[in-house]
Design an enzyme around this catalytic site. Structure first.
Site, PDB file in Angstrom:
ATOM      1  N   HIS A 109       0.890  -1.167  -0.038  1.00  0.00           N
ATOM      2  CA  HIS A 109      -0.035   0.081  -0.008  1.00  0.00           C
ATOM      3  C   HIS A 109       0.839   1.342   0.250  1.00  0.00           C
ATOM      4  O   HIS A 109       1.994   1.180   0.586  1.00  0.00           O
ATOM      5  CB  HIS A 109      -1.003   0.023   1.095  1.00  0.00           C
ATOM      6  CG  HIS A 109      -0.299  -0.172   2.347  1.00  0.00           C
ATOM      7  ND1 HIS A 109      -0.226   1.217   3.317  1.00  0.00           N
ATOM      8  CD2 HIS A 109       0.035  -0.909   3.250  1.00  0.00           C
ATOM      9  CE1 HIS A 109       0.347   0.944   4.414  1.00  0.00           C
ATOM     10  NE2 HIS A 109       0.208  -0.392   4.614  1.00  0.00           N
ATOM     11  N   ASP A 121      -0.486   4.357   0.987  1.00  0.00           N
ATOM     12  CA  ASP A 121      -0.740   5.390   1.999  1.00  0.00           C
ATOM     13  C   ASP A 121      -0.125   5.065   3.226  1.00  0.00           C
ATOM     14  O   ASP A 121       0.408   4.023   3.569  1.00  0.00           O
ATOM     15  CB  ASP A 121      -2.401   5.305   1.911  1.00  0.00           C
ATOM     16  CG  ASP A 121      -2.922   4.196   2.473  1.00  0.00           C
ATOM     17  OD1 ASP A 121      -2.507   3.087   2.040  1.00  0.00           O
ATOM     18  OD2 ASP A 121      -3.690   4.034   3.330  1.00  0.00           O
ATOM     19  N   ASP A 147       5.791   0.829   7.488  1.00  0.00           N
ATOM     20  CA  ASP A 147       4.353   0.571   7.347  1.00  0.00           C
ATOM     21  C   ASP A 147       3.919   1.354   6.257  1.00  0.00           C
ATOM     22  O   ASP A 147       3.228   2.578   6.297  1.00  0.00           O
ATOM     23  CB  ASP A 147       3.365   0.644   8.478  1.00  0.00           C
ATOM     24  CG  ASP A 147       2.139   0.362   8.237  1.00  0.00           C
ATOM     25  OD1 ASP A 147       1.751  -0.349   7.194  1.00  0.00           O
ATOM     26  OD2 ASP A 147       1.215   0.697   9.028  1.00  0.00           O
ATOM     27  N   GLU A 182      -5.205   1.706   2.211  1.00  0.00           N
ATOM     28  CA  GLU A 182      -5.182   0.496   3.268  1.00  0.00           C
ATOM     29  C   GLU A 182      -5.459   1.263   4.783  1.00  0.00           C
ATOM     30  O   GLU A 182      -6.029   0.232   5.795  1.00  0.00           O
ATOM     31  CB  GLU A 182      -3.888   0.021   3.288  1.00  0.00           C
ATOM     32  CG  GLU A 182      -3.745  -1.492   3.890  1.00  0.00           C
ATOM     33  CD  GLU A 182      -3.147  -1.342   5.249  1.00  0.00           C
ATOM     34  OE1 GLU A 182      -3.296  -2.205   6.002  1.00  0.00           O
ATOM     35  OE2 GLU A 182      -2.554  -0.413   5.721  1.00  0.00           O
ATOM     36  N   GLU A 183      -4.787   2.057   4.982  1.00  0.00           N
ATOM     37  CA  GLU A 183      -4.835   2.755   6.631  1.00  0.00           C
ATOM     38  C   GLU A 183      -6.356   3.280   6.708  1.00  0.00           C
ATOM     39  O   GLU A 183      -6.575   3.814   7.951  1.00  0.00           O
ATOM     40  CB  GLU A 183      -3.756   3.760   6.731  1.00  0.00           C
ATOM     41  CG  GLU A 183      -2.459   3.275   6.519  1.00  0.00           C
ATOM     42  CD  GLU A 183      -1.981   2.427   7.796  1.00  0.00           C
ATOM     43  OE1 GLU A 183      -2.711   2.176   8.700  1.00  0.00           O
ATOM     44  OE2 GLU A 183      -0.852   1.916   7.519  1.00  0.00           O
ATOM     45  N   GLU A 201       3.850  -6.199   3.997  1.00  0.00           N
ATOM     46  CA  GLU A 201       3.520  -5.577   5.436  1.00  0.00           C
ATOM     47  C   GLU A 201       4.804  -6.026   6.234  1.00  0.00           C
ATOM     48  O   GLU A 201       5.391  -7.139   5.997  1.00  0.00           O
ATOM     49  CB  GLU A 201       1.944  -5.882   6.171  1.00  0.00           C
ATOM     50  CG  GLU A 201       0.973  -5.436   5.466  1.00  0.00           C
ATOM     51  CD  GLU A 201       0.796  -3.922   5.786  1.00  0.00           C
ATOM     52  OE1 GLU A 201       1.705  -3.393   6.608  1.00  0.00           O
ATOM     53  OE2 GLU A 201      -0.173  -3.433   5.401  1.00  0.00           O
ATOM     54  N   HIS A 230       3.398   3.654  12.824  1.00  0.00           N
ATOM     55  CA  HIS A 230       2.559   4.650  13.353  1.00  0.00           C
ATOM     56  C   HIS A 230       3.250   5.371  14.439  1.00  0.00           C
ATOM     57  O   HIS A 230       2.749   6.226  14.978  1.00  0.00           O
ATOM     58  CB  HIS A 230       1.143   4.273  13.859  1.00  0.00           C
ATOM     59  CG  HIS A 230       0.381   3.489  12.842  1.00  0.00           C
ATOM     60  ND1 HIS A 230      -0.768   2.882  12.930  1.00  0.00           N
ATOM     61  CD2 HIS A 230       0.463   3.113  11.390  1.00  0.00           C
ATOM     62  CE1 HIS A 230      -1.254   2.305  11.879  1.00  0.00           C
ATOM     63  NE2 HIS A 230      -0.314   2.241  11.097  1.00  0.00           N
TER      64      HIS A 230
END
Length: 368
Positions: free
Chosen positions: A64, A66, A88, A120-121, A144, A335
């Protein structure tokens, strides 16, 4: 190749791409994939799709573009590359793109699709659109952070609920006369929190149902007994259960609660529902990745099962395609303000992806 790989990932990290704002990075990736010799297109929601080779098997590499919101200064310190999305999961996506491009000039006996999805997030509209588009790979690897020597073979499912409790309003000076909607919402929450089913293993973090109260909204500042309260609950569902089974059981428990509390109205709304997934450890895909990790890292890989939920759940359950998740990085850094990737692990993951694809085609052709 190493210098280019680091430069490529660095440029990806320098592009701010929170969910819903992926256009700049999608354009960058499309141009970069073209320069590497891949056939490239973008779909209606902004997913970038690169392709090389033809015939069977078709192998999907999916990551992903994003990230969560917020920036981290992009920099290299002690062989660690810092930036939002370093773990991530831009490192995985960058490694997938580069690994796929190594087959462009080879007579590769199959097809490789490398896809950067949006959102995705967020709500997962990128992977959901990909599934609806009719894509039908024989195998899929999701990028991931599993750790460069680990393979993720399982994810829990998720059930996100909004639950509303309503009661009759009254004066807070006489609270014994009325049912307090906030207090009743907490009683409902306790029912959910204590829910267990015969199919789970309560001693296991992965094979047990877990729940988290994520938001509460109710009451006023005036002298009123609260008459409405909304709670939001995130429930994680293990295999072999289905998320609908858990929802149905919660519905039965709440119906019993309402019968015992006729002055309380309880309503449930499903905000999202995704089933769990677990892959056979001896599948061709797991065997191919395991072989690649041993070859590149000279270590035996570890098969892991995660308590989160990912795009692997969506595609694997919808298409019944053999899937795993693999990528460099420590997921505990996801994150966080300290997000970074070890550069050597990132570079090694490129080779792991490449060797896994080669081995997977061999196993597929042999039918073993």
């Amino acid at each position: 190749m190493s210098a280019y790989a680091v430069s490529f990932l660095t440029r990806m990290l320098e592009i701010y791409s929170p969910s819903g704002k992926e256009e700049e990075i999608s354009n960058f990736l499309a141009e970069e994939m073209k320069s590497l010799g891949l056939h490239v297109r973008k779909d209606d929601v902004g997913n970038v799709i690169g392709e090389t080779g033809k015939g069977k098997p078709t192998i999907l590499l999916c990551g992903h573009m994003d990230t969560v919101a917020g920036t981290i200064p992009v920099r290299v310190e002690n062989n660690q590359l810092y930036g939002r999305g370093a773990v991530d999961a831009k490192a995985s996506l960058a490694a997938m793109v580069i690994a796929s491009s190594t087959f462009v000039k080879e007579k590769f006996p199959g097809k490789v699709l490398v896809v950067g999805v949006v959102d995705e997030e967020g709500e997962g509209k990128g992977i959901k659109h990909l599934v609806k588009s009719g894509i039908s790979p024989d195998y899929a690897i999701f990028g991931e952070p599993s750790g460069v020597e680990n393979i993720t073979i399982g994810y829990k499912g998720s059930l996100w609920l909004k639950i509303t409790c309503e009661t009759q309003a009254g004066h807070s000076a006489a609270p014994w006369l009325f049912e307090n909607a906030i207090e009743k919402a907490f009683e409902v929450w306790r029912i959910i929190q204590e829910l267990h089913m015969p199919q789970e293993k309560s001693e296991s973090r992965f094979y047990s149902i877990t729940s988290c109260l994520t938001k509460i909204k109710g009451g006023e500042l005036s002298s009123k007994v609260p008459s409405k309260c909304d709670i939001y609950v995130d429930i994680r569902v293990p295999p072999p259960l289905k998320s609908q089974q858990v929802f149905d059981e919660i519905g039965r428990k709440i119906q019993q609660y309402q019968t015992a509390n006729p002055k309380v109205l309880v309503r449930m709304k499903v905000k999202d529902l995704t089933d769990p997934i677990e892959v056979e450890p001896k599948s061709l895909l797991v065997r191919a990745l395991s072989y690649a990790i041993r070859k590149v890292r000279s270590n035996t890989p570890t098969l892991i099962r995660k308590t989160g939920t990912g795009d692997m759940n969506v595609l694997g359950n919808a298409l019944k395609t053999p899937v795993v998740t693999y990528g460099p990085g420590d997921s505990s850094l996801d994150h966080t303000p300290n997000e970074h990737i070890n550069i050597q692990e990132y570079l090694d993951s490129i080779q792991v992806y490449r060797e896994a694809i080669i081995r997977l085609v061999e196993l597929h052709k042999k039918g073993k």
